[in-house]
Each structure stands twice: as structure tokens, then as C-alpha cells.
Write a protein that holds these residues in place. Structure first.
Motif, PDB file in Angstrom:
ATOM      1  N   SER A  83      31.635  56.819  37.979  1.00  0.00           N
ATOM      2  CA  SER A  83      31.126  57.273  36.694  1.00  0.00           C
ATOM      3  C   SER A  83      31.364  58.770  36.563  1.00  0.00           C
ATOM      4  N   LEU A  84      31.943  59.191  35.456  1.00  0.00           N
ATOM      5  CA  LEU A  84      32.116  60.622  35.234  1.00  0.00           C
ATOM      6  C   LEU A  84      30.765  61.266  34.937  1.00  0.00           C
ATOM      7  N   ALA A  85      29.828  60.474  34.423  1.00  0.00           N
ATOM      8  CA  ALA A  85      28.494  61.003  34.092  1.00  0.00           C
ATOM      9  C   ALA A  85      27.655  61.238  35.345  1.00  0.00           C
ATOM     10  N   THR A  86      27.646  60.266  36.269  1.00  0.00           N
ATOM     11  CA  THR A  86      26.749  60.365  37.429  1.00  0.00           C
ATOM     12  C   THR A  86      27.489  60.605  38.741  1.00  0.00           C
ATOM     13  N   LYS A  87      28.815  60.461  38.730  1.00  0.00           N
ATOM     14  CA  LYS A  87      29.668  60.584  39.925  1.00  0.00           C
ATOM     15  C   LYS A  87      29.450  59.444  40.921  1.00  0.00           C
ATOM     16  N   GLU A  88      28.606  58.487  40.571  1.00  0.00           N
ATOM     17  CA  GLU A  88      28.353  57.353  41.460  1.00  0.00           C
ATOM     18  C   GLU A  88      29.409  56.276  41.267  1.00  0.00           C
ATOM     19  N   ILE A  89      29.664  55.530  42.341  1.00  0.00           N
ATOM     20  CA  ILE A  89      30.570  54.385  42.259  1.00  0.00           C
ATOM     21  C   ILE A  89      29.774  53.204  41.704  1.00  0.00           C
ATOM     22  N   THR A  90      30.292  52.610  40.662  1.00  0.00           N
ATOM     23  CA  THR A  90      29.654  51.462  40.041  1.00  0.00           C
ATOM     24  C   THR A  90      30.538  50.249  40.256  1.00  0.00           C
ATOM     25  N   GLU A  91      29.940  49.172  40.728  1.00  0.00           N
ATOM     26  CA  GLU A  91      30.677  47.930  40.892  1.00  0.00           C
ATOM     27  C   GLU A  91      30.228  46.994  39.779  1.00  0.00           C
ATOM     28  N   LEU A  92      31.183  46.478  39.045  1.00  0.00           N
ATOM     29  CA  LEU A  92      30.879  45.540  37.967  1.00  0.00           C
ATOM     30  C   LEU A  92      31.608  44.234  38.233  1.00  0.00           C
ATOM     31  N   GLU A  93      31.117  43.181  37.604  1.00  0.00           N
ATOM     32  CA  GLU A  93      31.757  41.880  37.739  1.00  0.00           C
ATOM     33  C   GLU A  93      32.438  41.539  36.416  1.00  0.00           C
ATOM     34  N   ILE A  94      33.544  40.852  36.517  1.00  0.00           N
ATOM     35  CA  ILE A  94      34.310  40.456  35.339  1.00  0.00           C
ATOM     36  C   ILE A  94      33.978  38.995  35.027  1.00  0.00           C
ATOM     37  N   LEU A  95      33.575  38.761  33.788  1.00  0.00           N
ATOM     38  CA  LEU A  95      33.349  37.403  33.300  1.00  0.00           C
ATOM     39  C   LEU A  95      34.379  37.133  32.218  1.00  0.00           C
ATOM     40  N   TYR A  96      34.756  35.866  32.096  1.00  0.00           N
ATOM     41  CA  TYR A  96      35.719  35.532  31.050  1.00  0.00           C
ATOM     42  C   TYR A  96      35.484  34.120  30.531  1.00  0.00           C
ATOM     43  N   TRP A  97      35.884  33.938  29.282  1.00  0.00           N
ATOM     44  CA  TRP A  97      35.875  32.636  28.622  1.00  0.00           C
ATOM     45  C   TRP A  97      37.289  32.446  28.095  1.00  0.00           C
ATOM     46  N   SER A  98      37.812  31.258  28.251  1.00  0.00           N
ATOM     47  CA  SER A  98      39.181  31.036  27.809  1.00  0.00           C
ATOM     48  C   SER A  98      39.341  29.638  27.215  1.00  0.00           C
ATOM     49  N   PRO A  99      39.859  29.554  25.986  1.00  0.00           N
ATOM     50  CA  PRO A  99      40.085  28.239  25.381  1.00  0.00           C
ATOM     51  C   PRO A  99      41.215  27.476  26.063  1.00  0.00           C
ATOM     52  N   GLU A 100      42.108  28.206  26.713  1.00  0.00           N
ATOM     53  CA  GLU A 100      43.268  27.591  27.371  1.00  0.00           C
ATOM     54  C   GLU A 100      43.130  27.591  28.889  1.00  0.00           C
ATOM     55  N   GLU A 101      41.957  27.898  29.392  1.00  0.00           N
ATOM     56  CA  GLU A 101      41.718  27.959  30.848  1.00  0.00           C
ATOM     57  C   GLU A 101      42.745  28.832  31.557  1.00  0.00           C
ATOM     58  N   GLU A 102      42.893  30.060  31.074  1.00  0.00           N
ATOM     59  CA  GLU A 102      43.772  31.053  31.699  1.00  0.00           C
ATOM     60  C   GLU A 102      43.400  31.223  33.166  1.00  0.00           C
ATOM     61  N   ASP A 103      44.386  31.560  33.996  1.00  0.00           N
ATOM     62  CA  ASP A 103      44.062  31.797  35.404  1.00  0.00           C
ATOM     63  C   ASP A 103      43.573  33.235  35.572  1.00  0.00           C
ATOM     64  N   GLU A 104      42.965  33.506  36.712  1.00  0.00           N
ATOM     65  CA  GLU A 104      42.360  34.822  36.935  1.00  0.00           C
ATOM     66  C   GLU A 104      43.395  35.941  37.008  1.00  0.00           C
ATOM     67  N   GLU A 105      44.607  35.629  37.411  1.00  0.00           N
ATOM     68  CA  GLU A 105      45.651  36.656  37.455  1.00  0.00           C
ATOM     69  C   GLU A 105      45.989  37.145  36.039  1.00  0.00           C
ATOM     70  N   THR A 106      45.999  36.226  35.079  1.00  0.00           N
ATOM     71  CA  THR A 106      46.238  36.584  33.678  1.00  0.00           C
ATOM     72  C   THR A 106      45.079  37.434  33.162  1.00  0.00           C
ATOM     73  N   ILE A 107      43.853  37.045  33.508  1.00  0.00           N
ATOM     74  CA  ILE A 107      42.668  37.805  33.104  1.00  0.00           C
ATOM     75  C   ILE A 107      42.725  39.208  33.713  1.00  0.00           C
ATOM     76  N   PHE A 108      43.149  39.295  34.967  1.00  0.00           N
ATOM     77  CA  PHE A 108      43.299  40.578  35.658  1.00  0.00           C
ATOM     78  C   PHE A 108      44.260  41.491  34.891  1.00  0.00           C
ATOM     79  N   ASP A 109      45.402  40.967  34.474  1.00  0.00           N
ATOM     80  CA  ASP A 109      46.385  41.765  33.728  1.00  0.00           C
ATOM     81  C   ASP A 109      45.797  42.266  32.409  1.00  0.00           C
ATOM     82  N   LYS A 110      45.027  41.425  31.737  1.00  0.00           N
ATOM     83  CA  LYS A 110      44.399  41.810  30.469  1.00  0.00           C
ATOM     84  C   LYS A 110      43.317  42.874  30.709  1.00  0.00           C
ATOM     85  N   MET A 111      42.610  42.763  31.815  1.00  0.00           N
ATOM     86  CA  MET A 111      41.585  43.744  32.160  1.00  0.00           C
ATOM     87  C   MET A 111      42.227  45.098  32.461  1.00  0.00           C
ATOM     88  N   LYS A 112      43.361  45.094  33.147  1.00  0.00           N
ATOM     89  CA  LYS A 112      44.085  46.341  33.422  1.00  0.00           C
ATOM     90  C   LYS A 112      44.516  47.000  32.104  1.00  0.00           C
TER      91      LYS A 112
END
Length: 183
Positions: A121-150
Motif C-alpha cells: 500500500s502506498l498509503a500505509t507501506k504495508e503488504i496487503t494480500e487479497l484474494e481474487i474471486l471471479y464469476w464466468s458465464p463461459e467457465e473461463e480457466d484461472e489462467e485467463t482470469i489471471f491475464d485479465k487481472m494483470k
């Protein structure tokens, strides 16, 4: 209370973009960055050609349990594109984190187990770990979701970061990781 104050009261400081950052996104990237606001909610989201990213979703306490969150998600689901979002890991001392996760699971979201997401965080300088959730009408694989997240991280999260915060966020490959063995 304006939309930013509502978000700022609900989300931890280490997860918040500055108001200036969000206003710049709305004005300079208004073709993809959107605000859906009502008396009892604020939803900030990104709509790309092939996916949606929910940056912030806030439903006021007095409107919870009345289907407003579900209605907002359905509005996005009707676009028939994968929807991605970040959530705090469950903290058993904070019942909101557990309720939030259960809500998204009820709405058909999956936990992207192979995607790691840690940022400073630029505000607190702390490392924040978040989890990625996704919903997909076509049941995309996690690698595709990863690319979209990037793509989201590089297009939205770090948009004009040095100008806005006086320093740059970490590079995408330092923040997001993909490990198929985690599934």
C-alpha cells in the motif's frame, strides 16, 4: 456524504485509491471506468471488451439483506462477461469479511486458488494480500482470469500512480503470481 466518503468509511485505507485517482479514472478512462451510485450503494467497476472488474462495491448497512447487492451483480452478469474482484481474506475477528465471501459464493463466484495477489500500500507501506474471486458465464480457466487481472492492475490500479502518489506501485509481476499447484 458523497460517494467517496461512503467507500472510504467502509474499505480499509490500504485498499483505497485516492479520490483524485478515481476521479481521474472516471474522467480520463470514462469509456471503461464507471460509477453506479444510489442512495444506498456505490459500485465502481471497469468494463473491458471481454470482462468486468468490480473495483469497489458498497451497500449501506441499512440496505443489506434486501437484495441490492444481488441486483447490482445481476446487472453486470447480464452483460455475459467474466466478472473479477478482489476481497480481503477471511478474518474471523471481522465478521464482514466472512459475510462478504459467503455473499459472493452464493452469487456463483469462485475463488481463484492459483492466483496470488500481494501488493504494498502506498498509503500505509504495508503488504496487503487479497484474494481474487471471479464469476464466468463461459467457465473461463484461472489462467485467463489471471491475464485479465494483470490487465486491470496495469490499466486501472497503477494509472498515473507516480503523478498521484509520488511513487510507483510495484510492477505487475511482483504483485500477481500464477501457480497451478495451488488449485
Amino acid at each position: 456524504m458523497n460517494w467517496y466518503e461512503k467507500l472510504n468509511q467502509y474499505f480499509p485505507i490500504e485498499e483505497m485509491k485516492s479520490q483524485q485517482h478515481m476521479e481521474l479514472l472516471l474522467s480520463e478512462k470514462g469509456d471503461i471506468y464507471h460509477k453506479d451510485e444510489g442512495p444506498n450503494h456505490v459500485m465502481m467497476y471497469v468494463e473491458m471488451d471481454d470482462f468486468l472488474f468490480i473495483d469497489y462495491l458498497f451497500v449501506s448497512k441499512n440496505a443489506r439483506g434486501q437484495g441490492l447487492g444481488k441486483k447490482l451483480l445481476n446487472k453486470l452478469k447480464n452483460k455475459l462477461k467474466p466478472i473479477i474482484l478482489e476481497v480481503e481474506p477471511v478474518d474471523y475477528d471481522d465478521t464482514d469479511t466472512e459475510k462478504r465471501l459467503r455473499f459472493y459464493e452464493r452469487e456463483g463466484f469462485h475463488h481463484a486458488k492459483s492466483i496470488g495477489y500481494k501488493r504494498r500500500s502506498l498509503a500505509t507501506k504495508e503488504i496487503t494480500e487479497l484474494e481474487i474471486l471471479y464469476w464466468s458465464p463461459e467457465e473461463e480457466d484461472e489462467e485467463t482470469i489471471f491475464d485479465k487481472m494483470k490487465q486491470t492492475y496495469e490499466t486501472i490500479h497503477t494509472y498515473k500512480d507516480e503523478e498521484l502518489y509520488g511513487e510507483a506501485y510495484e510492477k505487475v509481476d511482483e504483485v500477481l503470481s500464477f501457480n497451478e499447484d495451488r488449485t
